[in-house]
Design a protein around this motif. Structure first.
Motif, PDB file in Angstrom:
ATOM      1  N   MET A 169      48.446   3.613   7.742  1.00  0.00           N
ATOM      2  CA  MET A 169      48.468   4.849   8.465  1.00  0.00           C
ATOM      3  C   MET A 169      49.926   5.282   8.598  1.00  0.00           C
ATOM      4  N   ARG A 170      50.184   6.563   8.319  1.00  0.00           N
ATOM      5  CA  ARG A 170      51.549   7.078   8.425  1.00  0.00           C
ATOM      6  C   ARG A 170      51.552   8.344   9.265  1.00  0.00           C
ATOM      7  N   PHE A 171      52.547   8.424  10.138  1.00  0.00           N
ATOM      8  CA  PHE A 171      52.758   9.614  10.945  1.00  0.00           C
ATOM      9  C   PHE A 171      54.161  10.127  10.671  1.00  0.00           C
ATOM     10  N   ALA A 172      54.299  11.429  10.605  1.00  0.00           N
ATOM     11  CA  ALA A 172      55.602  12.079  10.520  1.00  0.00           C
ATOM     12  C   ALA A 172      55.677  13.053  11.680  1.00  0.00           C
ATOM     13  N   VAL A 173      56.816  13.036  12.366  1.00  0.00           N
ATOM     14  CA  VAL A 173      56.992  13.874  13.548  1.00  0.00           C
ATOM     15  C   VAL A 173      58.181  14.790  13.326  1.00  0.00           C
ATOM     16  N   GLU A 174      57.967  16.073  13.579  1.00  0.00           N
ATOM     17  CA  GLU A 174      59.050  17.055  13.497  1.00  0.00           C
ATOM     18  C   GLU A 174      60.124  16.682  14.528  1.00  0.00           C
ATOM     19  N   ARG A 175      61.377  16.973  14.210  1.00  0.00           N
ATOM     20  CA  ARG A 175      62.534  16.512  14.986  1.00  0.00           C
ATOM     21  C   ARG A 175      62.439  16.754  16.492  1.00  0.00           C
ATOM     22  N   GLN A 176      61.916  17.901  16.907  1.00  0.00           N
ATOM     23  CA  GLN A 176      61.776  18.200  18.338  1.00  0.00           C
ATOM     24  C   GLN A 176      60.409  17.780  18.891  1.00  0.00           C
ATOM     25  N   GLY A 177      59.571  17.226  18.044  1.00  0.00           N
ATOM     26  CA  GLY A 177      58.256  16.779  18.492  1.00  0.00           C
ATOM     27  C   GLY A 177      57.240  17.903  18.591  1.00  0.00           C
ATOM     28  N   SER A 178      57.481  19.021  17.915  1.00  0.00           N
ATOM     29  CA  SER A 178      56.547  20.145  18.011  1.00  0.00           C
ATOM     30  C   SER A 178      55.410  20.067  16.988  1.00  0.00           C
ATOM     31  N   GLU A 179      55.551  19.223  15.973  1.00  0.00           N
ATOM     32  CA  GLU A 179      54.497  19.055  14.974  1.00  0.00           C
ATOM     33  C   GLU A 179      54.393  17.590  14.573  1.00  0.00           C
ATOM     34  N   ILE A 180      53.153  17.170  14.305  1.00  0.00           N
ATOM     35  CA  ILE A 180      52.872  15.800  13.878  1.00  0.00           C
ATOM     36  C   ILE A 180      51.967  15.878  12.651  1.00  0.00           C
ATOM     37  N   TRP A 181      52.293  15.103  11.625  1.00  0.00           N
ATOM     38  CA  TRP A 181      51.463  15.001  10.430  1.00  0.00           C
ATOM     39  C   TRP A 181      51.015  13.550  10.295  1.00  0.00           C
ATOM     40  N   CYS A 182      49.843  13.374   9.718  1.00  0.00           N
ATOM     41  CA  CYS A 182      49.306  12.020   9.572  1.00  0.00           C
ATOM     42  C   CYS A 182      48.493  11.935   8.284  1.00  0.00           C
ATOM     43  N   ASP A 183      48.569  10.794   7.631  1.00  0.00           N
ATOM     44  CA  ASP A 183      47.636  10.485   6.551  1.00  0.00           C
ATOM     45  C   ASP A 183      47.316   9.002   6.612  1.00  0.00           C
ATOM     46  N   TRP A 184      46.201   8.631   5.983  1.00  0.00           N
ATOM     47  CA  TRP A 184      45.752   7.247   6.053  1.00  0.00           C
ATOM     48  C   TRP A 184      44.926   6.909   4.820  1.00  0.00           C
ATOM     49  N   PRO A 185      44.781   5.611   4.550  1.00  0.00           N
ATOM     50  CA  PRO A 185      43.954   5.183   3.413  1.00  0.00           C
ATOM     51  C   PRO A 185      42.481   5.537   3.650  1.00  0.00           C
ATOM     52  N   GLU A 186      41.718   5.605   2.587  1.00  0.00           N
ATOM     53  CA  GLU A 186      40.292   5.956   2.686  1.00  0.00           C
ATOM     54  C   GLU A 186      39.501   5.008   3.575  1.00  0.00           C
ATOM     55  N   SER A 187      39.956   3.767   3.703  1.00  0.00           N
ATOM     56  CA  SER A 187      39.221   2.785   4.514  1.00  0.00           C
ATOM     57  C   SER A 187      39.382   3.028   6.016  1.00  0.00           C
ATOM     58  N   TYR A 188      40.302   3.908   6.424  1.00  0.00           N
ATOM     59  CA  TYR A 188      40.506   4.237   7.831  1.00  0.00           C
ATOM     60  C   TYR A 188      39.694   5.479   8.189  1.00  0.00           C
ATOM     61  N   THR A 189      39.500   5.679   9.485  1.00  0.00           N
ATOM     62  CA  THR A 189      38.737   6.833   9.976  1.00  0.00           C
ATOM     63  C   THR A 189      39.612   7.697  10.871  1.00  0.00           C
ATOM     64  N   ILE A 190      39.094   8.850  11.219  1.00  0.00           N
ATOM     65  CA  ILE A 190      39.787   9.725  12.163  1.00  0.00           C
ATOM     66  C   ILE A 190      39.923   9.026  13.522  1.00  0.00           C
ATOM     67  N   GLU A 191      38.965   8.190  13.894  1.00  0.00           N
ATOM     68  CA  GLU A 191      39.038   7.445  15.153  1.00  0.00           C
ATOM     69  C   GLU A 191      40.219   6.474  15.134  1.00  0.00           C
ATOM     70  N   ASP A 192      40.464   5.853  13.970  1.00  0.00           N
ATOM     71  CA  ASP A 192      41.630   4.968  13.838  1.00  0.00           C
ATOM     72  C   ASP A 192      42.912   5.766  14.061  1.00  0.00           C
ATOM     73  N   ALA A 193      42.989   6.943  13.457  1.00  0.00           N
ATOM     74  CA  ALA A 193      44.173   7.790  13.602  1.00  0.00           C
ATOM     75  C   ALA A 193      44.377   8.187  15.055  1.00  0.00           C
ATOM     76  N   CYS A 194      43.300   8.529  15.731  1.00  0.00           N
ATOM     77  CA  CYS A 194      43.400   8.954  17.138  1.00  0.00           C
ATOM     78  C   CYS A 194      43.878   7.828  18.044  1.00  0.00           C
ATOM     79  N   THR A 195      43.530   6.604  17.720  1.00  0.00           N
ATOM     80  CA  THR A 195      43.999   5.460  18.509  1.00  0.00           C
ATOM     81  C   THR A 195      45.525   5.408  18.518  1.00  0.00           C
ATOM     82  N   TYR A 196      46.130   5.585  17.355  1.00  0.00           N
ATOM     83  CA  TYR A 196      47.590   5.590  17.278  1.00  0.00           C
ATOM     84  C   TYR A 196      48.179   6.869  17.856  1.00  0.00           C
ATOM     85  N   LEU A 197      47.527   8.004  17.578  1.00  0.00           N
ATOM     86  CA  LEU A 197      48.046   9.294  18.037  1.00  0.00           C
ATOM     87  C   LEU A 197      48.118   9.365  19.551  1.00  0.00           C
TER      88      LEU A 197
END
Length: 110
Positions: free
Chosen positions: A1-29
């Motif tokens: 799972m990878r997250f990228a955050v804009e310098r001031q924290g106004s935007e967040i991008w995320c991607d993950w392997p196919e074996s992960y779910t949106i629920e997995d992403a939300c846990t980290y987010l």
């Protein structure tokens, strides 16, 4: 799972392997990522649970696995509102600190 955050924290991008779910992403987010973003925005964040008692907030802090979320859930069962779990965001107001309400859930893992 990878997250990228804009310098001031106004935007967040995320991607993950196919074996992960949106629920997995939300846990980290809703945990470490949002804590990082709030820090970028100047807030002090604690790895803690926050509970409201008599119009005051308490922060339950401790090492991972110490029972912060479990204790917050026990307070909730007794009618005390849980303000935040996993990340407690503080803002300084004069000589006091205010706890901002967090995502409305207690993170307990079975």
């Amino acid at each position: 799972m990878r997250f990228a955050v804009e310098r001031q924290g106004s935007e967040i991008w995320c991607d993950w392997p196919e074996s992960y779910t949106i629920e997995d992403a939300c846990t980290y987010l809703t945990g470490p990522v949002i804590g990082f973003v709030l820090r970028l925005r100047g807030m002090t964040c604690l790895h803690a649970s926050g509970v409201a008692i008599d119009e005051r907030a308490i922060a339950l802090v401790g090492c991972p696995g110490a029972g912060k979320s479990t204790t917050a859930a026990a307070f909730a069962q007794r009618g005390f509102p849980v303000l935040a779990d996993d990340v407690v965001a503080l803002s300084e107001e004069g000589k006091s600190f205010l706890v901002s309400p967090g995502y409305p859930r207690v993170k307990l893992v079975a």
